[in-house]
Write a protein that holds these residues in place. Structure first.
Motif, short mmCIF file in Angstrom:
data_model
loop_
_atom_site.label_atom_id
_atom_site.label_comp_id
_atom_site.label_asym_id
_atom_site.label_seq_id
_atom_site.Cartn_x
_atom_site.Cartn_y
_atom_site.Cartn_z
N ASN A 1 0.86 -1.18 0.00
CA ASN A 1 0.00 0.00 0.00
C ASN A 1 0.90 1.23 0.00
OD1 ASN A 1 -1.91 -1.98 2.10
ND2 ASN A 1 -2.77 -1.14 0.22
N ALA A 2 0.61 2.15 -0.92
CA ALA A 2 1.39 3.38 -1.02
C ALA A 2 0.44 4.53 -1.26
CB ALA A 2 2.41 3.28 -2.16
N GLN A 3 0.79 5.68 -0.71
CA GLN A 3 -0.02 6.88 -0.92
C GLN A 3 0.34 7.49 -2.27
OE1 GLN A 3 -2.09 7.26 1.61
NE2 GLN A 3 -3.26 9.03 0.86
N GLY A 4 -0.65 7.87 -3.03
CA GLY A 4 -0.39 8.48 -4.33
C GLY A 4 -1.53 9.37 -4.76
N ALA A 5 -1.28 10.16 -5.79
CA ALA A 5 -2.28 11.09 -6.30
C ALA A 5 -2.18 11.16 -7.83
CB ALA A 5 -2.08 12.48 -5.69
N PRO A 6 -2.56 10.09 -8.53
CA PRO A 6 -2.42 10.07 -9.98
C PRO A 6 -3.09 11.25 -10.68
CG PRO A 6 -2.91 7.88 -9.19
CD PRO A 6 -3.06 8.80 -8.02
N ASP A 7 -4.27 11.67 -10.19
CA ASP A 7 -4.96 12.81 -10.81
C ASP A 7 -5.02 14.02 -9.87
OD1 ASP A 7 -6.81 12.01 -8.92
OD2 ASP A 7 -8.42 11.60 -10.34
N GLY A 8 -4.17 14.02 -8.84
CA GLY A 8 -4.13 15.14 -7.89
C GLY A 8 -4.89 14.89 -6.61
N PHE A 9 -5.71 13.82 -6.57
CA PHE A 9 -6.44 13.45 -5.36
C PHE A 9 -5.65 12.36 -4.65
CE2 PHE A 9 -9.39 10.87 -2.94
CZ PHE A 9 -10.19 11.82 -2.31
N SER A 10 -5.24 12.63 -3.42
CA SER A 10 -4.37 11.70 -2.69
C SER A 10 -5.19 10.59 -2.04
CB SER A 10 -3.58 12.44 -1.62
OG SER A 10 -2.68 11.55 -0.97
N ARG A 11 -4.73 9.35 -2.19
CA ARG A 11 -5.39 8.20 -1.59
C ARG A 11 -4.39 7.06 -1.43
NH1 ARG A 11 -8.54 4.13 -5.46
NH2 ARG A 11 -7.54 2.81 -3.90
N SER A 12 -4.76 6.10 -0.60
CA SER A 12 -3.97 4.89 -0.47
C SER A 12 -4.26 3.98 -1.65
CB SER A 12 -4.32 4.18 0.84
OG SER A 12 -3.61 2.96 0.96
N MET A 13 -3.24 3.30 -2.16
CA MET A 13 -3.39 2.45 -3.33
C MET A 13 -2.76 1.08 -3.07
SD MET A 13 -2.43 5.17 -6.37
CE MET A 13 -0.70 5.02 -6.04
N VAL A 14 -3.09 0.12 -3.93
CA VAL A 14 -2.39 -1.16 -3.99
C VAL A 14 -1.41 -1.07 -5.15
CG1 VAL A 14 -2.59 -3.65 -4.34
CG2 VAL A 14 -4.35 -2.43 -3.04
N THR A 15 -0.13 -1.26 -4.86
CA THR A 15 0.88 -1.04 -5.89
C THR A 15 1.90 -2.18 -5.92
OG1 THR A 15 2.50 0.10 -4.49
CG2 THR A 15 0.71 1.45 -5.43
N ALA A 16 2.61 -2.25 -7.01
CA ALA A 16 3.81 -3.07 -7.11
C ALA A 16 5.00 -2.13 -6.98
CB ALA A 16 3.86 -3.82 -8.42
N ASN A 17 5.80 -2.34 -5.96
CA ASN A 17 7.01 -1.54 -5.70
C ASN A 17 6.69 -0.06 -5.51
OD1 ASN A 17 8.22 -3.98 -6.09
ND2 ASN A 17 9.65 -3.31 -7.65
N GLY A 18 5.46 0.26 -5.11
CA GLY A 18 5.12 1.63 -4.73
C GLY A 18 4.80 2.57 -5.86
N THR A 19 4.65 2.07 -7.09
CA THR A 19 4.39 2.95 -8.23
C THR A 19 3.09 2.60 -8.92
OG1 THR A 19 5.50 1.63 -9.94
CG2 THR A 19 6.89 3.10 -8.63
N TYR A 20 2.50 3.61 -9.57
CA TYR A 20 1.33 3.41 -10.44
C TYR A 20 1.62 4.13 -11.75
CZ TYR A 20 -3.19 4.05 -12.63
OH TYR A 20 -4.22 4.06 -13.55
N PRO A 21 1.58 3.43 -12.90
CA PRO A 21 1.50 1.97 -13.03
C PRO A 21 2.68 1.28 -12.37
CG PRO A 21 1.17 3.07 -15.15
CD PRO A 21 1.69 4.10 -14.21
N GLY A 22 2.58 -0.04 -12.22
CA GLY A 22 3.65 -0.80 -11.61
C GLY A 22 4.89 -0.84 -12.48
#
Length: 520
Positions: A30-51
Motif C-alpha cells: 500500500n502506497a499513498q499516491g495522487a495520480p490525478d491530484g487526489f491523494s489516496r492509499s493504493m495497492v501497488t507493485a514496488n510503490g508505483t502506479y502503473p507498476g
C-alpha cells in the motif's frame, strides 16, 4: 504518479540478450499516491502506479516473486497476479494466477514465485494485474513487453523502448471495498473519477496535474505500445495532425493499417507506428473515454484525459490547439476491427463443438449471468478439483459455470448481441484464439482472422490442445466480480498427466483458508 521505469526493468534491460531466465521481484504494498491530484492509499507493485515495467525477449522465462506486504483494510489484503495475454501451455500452467480457478490468492506477509516461460515464440505487448476480485482498480497493474529481435515489422519504426509505452486507465478516488459495497447495494457499476495516461490525469475541480509528455524528434518513426489497463472504460486514442499505423493487436503482428482514431476496450492492446513528420510544436494525444453515466460522478471530465506529443525544440508548454475528443465527421478514419488482418494468416479450423454464451444482467442487482448462471468463485479452486479427480461438469458447482471440454478439439463460442450499452470484452486466459466475427461487421472470416477479444456480437474459436482450466471472463472487472465469467476446462485427464504442482503452490490454499475474512 508518473510512469516510473523502476530498478526492475532497468535490471532486465541490462541483461545480456542470451539470458533465458529473468528474476523479477515485486513488493505488493500500500502506497499513498495522487495520480490525478487526489491523494489516496493504493495497492501497488514496488510503490508505483502503473507498476514497474517488465521487459523480456522472446523465448525467455519470467520468474516473478511477489512479496505481499498489504496492510490497508479498505482494500483486499491478499493478492494474485495475472500475466494478461501470455500463453500458458507448459507443466507449470498452475502458475497462471487466476484466483480460485488455477490457484488460491497469496496471503498477507507471504511470498510466492510465478514461473512463466514465454513459449511458442510469443512476443508483443502485454500487461500484468491483480486477478483477485476488483483489486487492480486500486492500482496493481503494469506493462509487460516481450521484444522480438527478429520482428518482421521492425523496418517500419526507429524507436521502440521504455519511453514508447502508453498505459491508459480509469481511476477512482475511493477504495474498492466501499465501491464494491455500493455496487452490491444499488446494482449501479461505479463510474470512474478520471482517466490516466501513464499514471497521470485530471478531474473536474482538481489541480492542474502536468500532463504526461511524450518526447519525439522530427523525422523519426516511433512504435508506441498502447495498453488499456481499465477495469471498465473504453478509451479512444488519436493524435492531433498525425496518423497511426497499427502493426500489432493483442500480441499478434498485423498487416499495417493506417487510421487516425482507435477505440480500445478494457484489456486491449495495440502497437502503432507514428512518424514525427509535422512542424516542431506540441500536439495533443487525445484519450477520452466512456464508461457509465458521467452524471453519476461529477468529478469526471473525459476531455481532460490526454497527453502531449512534444517535438524536440518545442517549448515546454501545453499545445495551443483546443482540447478535443479527436477527429470527427469527414476527417474521421477510425479503426474498424473487422478490417484488421494478421501479418501471417492463420486460418481458423472448423469447429467440433459449438457454445453460445448469452450475457444478461439481473435488473437492479449487481448480478450478471452467462447462460442464466452467475459465476461465483468456489472455495476449492477448479484446478485442485481436477487434480483430485473431477471428470465431468457434475463435479463442479453450478455457480462455477465450468464447461468440460475434450482435449484436441476446436470450440466455437458465439456471443449474441447484447441489449445493454457495453461491449463486454471477454478474455480467455492462457490461450490464443481466432476472432472469426468482429462486432464491427457481419463478415465471417475464417481464412485470416485476428486474435482479438471476444465480446457481444462476436464469434471466436479456440483449440483445447492446451489442457487445463482456463478462466474466460468479462474484462470489465465490476461485471466479472458480479458473475460475468465462465471456466473452459480442457482435457481433464490430460491436465492430471501434465500439471505438476509445487509444494509452494500446494501451500497457498491452506494458508488462505486459515485467514480471517478481513485479511482475505
Amino acid at each position: 504518479m508518473k510512469l516510473l521505469v523502476s530498478t526492475v526493468s532497468a535490471a532486465l534491460l541490462a541483461l545480456p540478450v542470451f539470458s533465458k531466465t529473468l528474476p523479477i521481484t515485486l513488493d505488493i504494498v500500500n502506497a499513498q499516491g495522487a495520480p490525478d491530484g487526489f491523494s489516496r492509499s493504493m495497492v501497488t507493485a514496488n510503490g508505483t502506479y502503473p507498476g514497474p515495467l517488465i521487459t523480456a525477449t522472446k523465448g525467455d522465462t519470467l520468474v516473478v516473486t511477489i512479496n505481499n506486504k498489504l496492510d490497508d483494510d479498505t482494500m483486499r489484503r491478499s493478492t494474485s497476479l495475472d500475466f494478461d495475454g501470455i500463453f500458458v501451455n507448459t507443466p507449470n500452467s498452475f502458475d497462471e494466477g487466476s484466483s480460485f480457478v488455477t490457484t488460491c490468492p497469496v496471503a498477507p506477509d507471504a511470498s510466492y514465485t510465478y514461473t512463466i516461460p514465454l513459449v511458442d515464440g510469443q512476443a508483443g505487448t502485454f500487461w500484468y494485474h491483480s486477478q483477485l476480485s476488483v483489486q487492480y482498480v486500486d492500482g496493481l497493474r503494469g506493462a509487460l513487453i516481450v521484444y522480438d529481435p527478429e520482428d518482421p515489422l521492425k523496418h517500419l519504426y526507429d524507436v521502440d523502448d521504455e519511453n514508447t509505452i502508453w498505459q491508459v486507465g480509469d481511476w477512482w478516488h475511493n477504495t474498492t471495498l466501499p465501491l464494491l459495497a455500493g455496487y452490491v447495494a444499488t446494482g449501479i457499476v461505479p463510474v470512474s473519477d478520471s482517466g490516466t495516461f501513464n499514471g497521470v490525469g485530471r478531474y473536474n475541480g482538481g489541480p492542474d496535474v502536468p500532463f504526461h509528455v511524450v518526447n519525439v524528434v522530427q523525422g523519426t518513426r516511433y512504435r508506441f505500445r498502447i495498453i488499456n489497463t481499465s477495469a471498465r472504460n473504453v478509451f479512444t486514442i488519436s493524435i492531433d495532425s498525425h496518423n497511426m499505423t497499427i502493426i500489432e493487436t493483442d500480441g499478434t503482428p498485423t498487416q499495417p493499417m493506417t487510421v487516425n482514431s482507435i477505440d480500445m476496450l478494457a484489456g486491449q492492446r495495440h502497437s502503432i507506428v507514428v512518424e514525427a513528420n509535422q512542424p516542431v510544436a506540441n500536439y495533443w494525444i487525445n484519450a477520452p473515454y466512456v464508461g457509465g453515466d458521467p452524471t453519476r460522478n461529477l468529478n469526471q471530465n473525459a476531455t481532460l484525459s490526454r497527453a502531449i506529443l512534444r517535438y524536440k525544440g518545442a517549448p515546454a508548454e501545453d499545445p495551443s490547439a483546443p482540447m478535443s475528443l479527436g477527429p470527427a465527421g469527414a476527417a474521421l478514419n477510425a479503426l474498424v476491427e473487422a478490417n484488421l488482418r494478421p501479418l501471417v494468416a492463420s486460418p481458423a479450423p472448423e469447429a467440433d463443438i459449438n457454445i453460445t454464451l448469452n450475457l444478461v444482467v439481473t435488473a437492479g442487482k449487481a448480478q450478471w449471468n452467462v447462460n442464466n448462471v452467475s459465476y461465483l468463485a468456489p472455495e476449492v479452486p477448479t484446478l485442485v478439483k481436477i487434480l483430485e479427480g473431477a471428470n465431468s461438469a457434475d463435479d463442479f458447482n453450478v455457480t462455477e459455470n465450468t464447461f468440460v471440454l475434450p482435449a484436441n478439439k476446436i470450440v466455437q463460442v458465439i456471443f449474441p448481441p447484447s441489449i445493454d450499452d457495453e461491449a463486454h470484452p471477454f478474455h480467455l486466459h492462457g490461450n490464443n484464439f481466432w476472432l472469426i466475427k468482429s462486432n464491427s461487421s457481419e463478415e465471417i472470416n475464417t481464412q485470416n482472422p485476428i486474435a482479438g477479444v471476444g465480446s457481444t456480437g462476436t464469434i471466436m474459436r479456440f483449440s483445447t490442445a492446451n489442457p487445463g482450466p482456463w478462466f474466460f471472463h468479462c474484462h470489465i472487472f465490476w461485471h466479472f466480480q458480479a458473475g460475468l465469467a465462465t471456466v473452459m476446462a480442457s482435457g481433464l485427464e490430460e491436465t492430471r498427466k501434465e500439471v505438476n504442482p509445487t509444494k509452494a503452490w500446494d501451500a497457498l490454499c491452506p494458508a488462505y483458508d486459515a485467514l480471517p475474512a478481513d485479511l482475505q
